[in-house]
Structures are given as C-alpha cells and as structure tokens.
Design a protein around this motif. Structure first.
Motif, PDB file in Angstrom:
ATOM      1  N   LEU A  11     -53.308  13.085  45.558  1.00  0.00           N
ATOM      2  CA  LEU A  11     -53.209  13.849  44.318  1.00  0.00           C
ATOM      3  C   LEU A  11     -52.295  15.045  44.540  1.00  0.00           C
ATOM      4  CD1 LEU A  11     -54.183  14.566  41.435  1.00  0.00           C
ATOM      5  CD2 LEU A  11     -56.110  15.762  42.518  1.00  0.00           C
ATOM      6  N   VAL A  12     -51.341  15.225  43.647  1.00  0.00           N
ATOM      7  CA  VAL A  12     -50.397  16.330  43.772  1.00  0.00           C
ATOM      8  C   VAL A  12     -50.067  16.861  42.389  1.00  0.00           C
ATOM      9  CG1 VAL A  12     -48.388  14.795  43.715  1.00  0.00           C
ATOM     10  CG2 VAL A  12     -48.208  17.028  44.848  1.00  0.00           C
ATOM     11  N   GLN A  13     -49.741  18.137  42.311  1.00  0.00           N
ATOM     12  CA  GLN A  13     -49.349  18.714  41.032  1.00  0.00           C
ATOM     13  C   GLN A  13     -47.901  18.356  40.700  1.00  0.00           C
ATOM     14  OE1 GLN A  13     -50.156  22.949  41.289  1.00  0.00           O
ATOM     15  NE2 GLN A  13     -52.192  22.658  40.390  1.00  0.00           N
ATOM     16  N   ALA A  14     -47.607  18.367  39.426  1.00  0.00           N
ATOM     17  CA  ALA A  14     -46.238  18.107  38.992  1.00  0.00           C
ATOM     18  C   ALA A  14     -45.281  19.083  39.681  1.00  0.00           C
ATOM     19  CB  ALA A  14     -46.134  18.252  37.478  1.00  0.00           C
ATOM     20  N   GLY A  15     -44.161  18.549  40.128  1.00  0.00           N
ATOM     21  CA  GLY A  15     -43.194  19.338  40.864  1.00  0.00           C
ATOM     22  C   GLY A  15     -43.380  19.286  42.366  1.00  0.00           C
ATOM     23  N   GLY A  16     -44.503  18.742  42.802  1.00  0.00           N
ATOM     24  CA  GLY A  16     -44.788  18.657  44.220  1.00  0.00           C
ATOM     25  C   GLY A  16     -44.144  17.452  44.882  1.00  0.00           C
ATOM     26  N   SER A  17     -44.496  17.256  46.159  1.00  0.00           N
ATOM     27  CA  SER A  17     -43.898  16.185  46.961  1.00  0.00           C
ATOM     28  C   SER A  17     -44.969  15.411  47.710  1.00  0.00           C
ATOM     29  CB  SER A  17     -42.912  16.770  47.972  1.00  0.00           C
ATOM     30  OG  SER A  17     -41.847  17.443  47.340  1.00  0.00           O
ATOM     31  N   LEU A  18     -44.667  14.166  47.977  1.00  0.00           N
ATOM     32  CA  LEU A  18     -45.478  13.313  48.843  1.00  0.00           C
ATOM     33  C   LEU A  18     -44.533  12.417  49.627  1.00  0.00           C
ATOM     34  CD1 LEU A  18     -48.429  12.005  46.605  1.00  0.00           C
ATOM     35  CD2 LEU A  18     -48.636  13.497  48.585  1.00  0.00           C
ATOM     36  N   TYR A  80     -40.371   4.591  54.797  1.00  0.00           N
ATOM     37  CA  TYR A  80     -40.889   5.779  54.134  1.00  0.00           C
ATOM     38  C   TYR A  80     -40.334   5.887  52.718  1.00  0.00           C
ATOM     39  CZ  TYR A  80     -41.841   7.073  58.986  1.00  0.00           C
ATOM     40  OH  TYR A  80     -42.283   7.083  60.282  1.00  0.00           O
ATOM     41  N   LEU A  81     -41.100   6.568  51.888  1.00  0.00           N
ATOM     42  CA  LEU A  81     -40.612   6.940  50.565  1.00  0.00           C
ATOM     43  C   LEU A  81     -40.928   8.421  50.382  1.00  0.00           C
ATOM     44  CD1 LEU A  81     -39.256   5.857  47.963  1.00  0.00           C
ATOM     45  CD2 LEU A  81     -41.562   5.702  46.989  1.00  0.00           C
ATOM     46  N   GLN A  82     -39.897   9.246  50.479  1.00  0.00           N
ATOM     47  CA  GLN A  82     -40.053  10.673  50.236  1.00  0.00           C
ATOM     48  C   GLN A  82     -39.919  10.904  48.736  1.00  0.00           C
ATOM     49  OE1 GLN A  82     -40.748  13.300  52.397  1.00  0.00           O
ATOM     50  NE2 GLN A  82     -40.946  14.473  50.507  1.00  0.00           N
ATOM     51  N   MET A  83     -40.951  11.466  48.153  1.00  0.00           N
ATOM     52  CA  MET A  83     -40.980  11.667  46.706  1.00  0.00           C
ATOM     53  C   MET A  83     -41.036  13.162  46.405  1.00  0.00           C
ATOM     54  SD  MET A  83     -43.593   8.607  45.566  1.00  0.00           S
ATOM     55  CE  MET A  83     -45.014   9.416  46.293  1.00  0.00           C
ATOM     56  N   ASN A  84     -40.003  13.665  45.795  1.00  0.00           N
ATOM     57  CA  ASN A  84     -39.909  15.075  45.429  1.00  0.00           C
ATOM     58  C   ASN A  84     -39.886  15.228  43.912  1.00  0.00           C
ATOM     59  OD1 ASN A  84     -39.675  15.732  48.197  1.00  0.00           O
ATOM     60  ND2 ASN A  84     -37.444  15.528  48.110  1.00  0.00           N
ATOM     61  N   SER A  85     -40.144  16.446  43.455  1.00  0.00           N
ATOM     62  CA  SER A  85     -40.129  16.749  42.019  1.00  0.00           C
ATOM     63  C   SER A  85     -40.955  15.736  41.241  1.00  0.00           C
ATOM     64  CB  SER A  85     -38.678  16.769  41.500  1.00  0.00           C
ATOM     65  OG  SER A  85     -37.898  17.716  42.198  1.00  0.00           O
ATOM     66  N   LEU A  86     -42.147  15.492  41.711  1.00  0.00           N
ATOM     67  CA  LEU A  86     -42.988  14.465  41.096  1.00  0.00           C
ATOM     68  C   LEU A  86     -43.378  14.846  39.678  1.00  0.00           C
ATOM     69  CD1 LEU A  86     -45.082  13.557  44.210  1.00  0.00           C
ATOM     70  CD2 LEU A  86     -43.821  11.921  42.823  1.00  0.00           C
ATOM     71  N   LYS A  87     -43.488  13.819  38.856  1.00  0.00           N
ATOM     72  CA  LYS A  87     -43.837  13.969  37.448  1.00  0.00           C
ATOM     73  C   LYS A  87     -45.116  13.189  37.160  1.00  0.00           C
ATOM     74  CE  LYS A  87     -38.902  13.948  36.287  1.00  0.00           C
ATOM     75  NZ  LYS A  87     -37.851  13.280  35.485  1.00  0.00           N
ATOM     76  N   PRO A  88     -45.847  13.565  36.121  1.00  0.00           N
ATOM     77  CA  PRO A  88     -47.059  12.797  35.780  1.00  0.00           C
ATOM     78  C   PRO A  88     -46.776  11.311  35.568  1.00  0.00           C
ATOM     79  CG  PRO A  88     -47.063  14.884  34.619  1.00  0.00           C
ATOM     80  CD  PRO A  88     -45.732  14.781  35.311  1.00  0.00           C
ATOM     81  N   GLU A  89     -45.595  10.979  35.064  1.00  0.00           N
ATOM     82  CA  GLU A  89     -45.262   9.566  34.837  1.00  0.00           C
ATOM     83  C   GLU A  89     -45.007   8.796  36.130  1.00  0.00           C
ATOM     84  OE1 GLU A  89     -43.833  12.248  33.427  1.00  0.00           O
ATOM     85  OE2 GLU A  89     -41.658  11.948  33.125  1.00  0.00           O
ATOM     86  N   GLY A 120     -51.423  -1.391  48.766  1.00  0.00           N
ATOM     87  CA  GLY A 120     -51.164  -0.343  47.787  1.00  0.00           C
ATOM     88  C   GLY A 120     -51.812   0.978  48.147  1.00  0.00           C
ATOM     89  N   THR A 121     -51.210   2.060  47.665  1.00  0.00           N
ATOM     90  CA  THR A 121     -51.757   3.394  47.855  1.00  0.00           C
ATOM     91  C   THR A 121     -51.597   4.162  46.542  1.00  0.00           C
ATOM     92  OG1 THR A 121     -51.719   5.377  49.254  1.00  0.00           O
ATOM     93  CG2 THR A 121     -49.592   4.362  48.778  1.00  0.00           C
ATOM     94  N   GLN A 122     -52.643   4.863  46.149  1.00  0.00           N
ATOM     95  CA  GLN A 122     -52.657   5.546  44.859  1.00  0.00           C
ATOM     96  C   GLN A 122     -51.918   6.870  44.938  1.00  0.00           C
ATOM     97  OE1 GLN A 122     -54.179   4.631  41.726  1.00  0.00           O
ATOM     98  NE2 GLN A 122     -52.983   6.411  41.027  1.00  0.00           N
ATOM     99  N   VAL A 123     -51.049   7.095  43.979  1.00  0.00           N
ATOM    100  CA  VAL A 123     -50.379   8.385  43.809  1.00  0.00           C
ATOM    101  C   VAL A 123     -50.740   8.907  42.422  1.00  0.00           C
ATOM    102  CG1 VAL A 123     -48.170   9.565  43.552  1.00  0.00           C
ATOM    103  CG2 VAL A 123     -48.486   7.854  45.366  1.00  0.00           C
ATOM    104  N   THR A 124     -51.296  10.107  42.373  1.00  0.00           N
ATOM    105  CA  THR A 124     -51.673  10.716  41.107  1.00  0.00           C
ATOM    106  C   THR A 124     -50.999  12.079  40.996  1.00  0.00           C
ATOM    107  OG1 THR A 124     -53.820   9.606  41.137  1.00  0.00           O
ATOM    108  CG2 THR A 124     -53.559  11.468  39.633  1.00  0.00           C
ATOM    109  N   VAL A 125     -50.242  12.273  39.924  1.00  0.00           N
ATOM    110  CA  VAL A 125     -49.532  13.525  39.694  1.00  0.00           C
ATOM    111  C   VAL A 125     -50.146  14.198  38.469  1.00  0.00           C
ATOM    112  CG1 VAL A 125     -47.302  14.631  39.348  1.00  0.00           C
ATOM    113  CG2 VAL A 125     -47.452  12.482  40.632  1.00  0.00           C
ATOM    114  N   SER A 126     -50.706  15.370  38.680  1.00  0.00           N
ATOM    115  CA  SER A 126     -51.346  16.088  37.583  1.00  0.00           C
ATOM    116  C   SER A 126     -50.354  17.038  36.922  1.00  0.00           C
ATOM    117  CB  SER A 126     -52.545  16.875  38.093  1.00  0.00           C
ATOM    118  OG  SER A 126     -52.127  17.844  39.028  1.00  0.00           O
TER     119      SER A 126
END
Length: 127
Positions: A11-18, A80-89, A120-126
């Motif tokens: 779980l990460v906030q919008a704008g965060g990274s995983l 790897y998948l570096q995910m930056n600037s995450l969005k709720p979508e 699979g692994t769950q990614v949730t962006v709040s």
C-alpha cells in the motif's frame, strides 16, 4: 518451464514509489522475454512492461511510460519493476510472466503469448 515468484507489492500513497521483484528459477534466460501485467477488479489483465532478457530491449504500455522502469539482474535471475509517481489507477494485482522466446511486435504486449506466470502481488495506491 520456469517458476516465477513476485514480491514487493503493498500500500502506498499517490505520488509514491514501489519496486516489484520477480525471481525466476532456471539455469539461463538468454532466450527469454519477461514481462509485467496487471489486473484491476472487474477489468481484463493488461500489459505493463516487458524486457528481452538478452540485449535488454524494453517495451512499455502508454499509461506507465516515463513512470515505470523494467530491468533485470542476470546474476540474481530477477526482474524488477520500479514504479514511481504512482496513481490510484495503478491499483491492481501485478503478475510476472515469461516465455522462452524473443518477442516481436504485438507478442511483446499480448498476455496469451506468455506461458509462464507468477501468482501475483497486490499493489494498492491510495488517493
């Protein structure tokens, strides 16, 4: 067959990274293409990114270009998948996929072309 195990979701906030990881079994992946797909509730599985293990050619879906980066570590047999600037979508279950072949054209983006999948692994962006 190759076994794939994803990790790194959360779980990460919008704008965060995983950073997601996909650990692969097997002796060598020089002739493999590996990719990331995602599936949100009520939606079809969609392409995110792919990488040709030997040579490192990469492919991205338009919604993630400039925000996500796919890489691989040959010694660790891990993608790897570096995910930056995450969005709720971006919220979805993310799946690692592989095929012992070099993708070409549409096959790089087509889930049905890949024949090995992780759990699979769950990614949730709040928001």
């Amino acid at each position: 067959q190759v076994q794939l195990v994803e990790s790194g979701g959360g779980l990460v906030q919008a704008g965060g990274s995983l950073r997601l990881s996909c650990a692969a079994s097997g002796r060598t992946f020089t002739s493999y293409t590996m990719g990331w797909f995602r599936q949100a509730p009520g939606k079809e599985r969609e392409f995110v990114a792919a990488i040709v293990w030997s040579g490192g050619s990469t492919y991205y879906a338009d919604p993630v270009k400039g925000r996500f980066t796919i890489t691989r570590d040959n010694a660790k047999k891990t993608m790897y998948l570096q995910m930056n600037s995450l969005k709720p979508e971006d919220t979805a279950v993310y799946y690692c996929a592989a095929r012992r072949d070099i993708c070409s054209g549409y096959t790089c983006y087509d889930a049905s072309w890949y024949n090995n999948w992780g759990q699979g692994t769950q990614v949730t962006v709040s928001s």
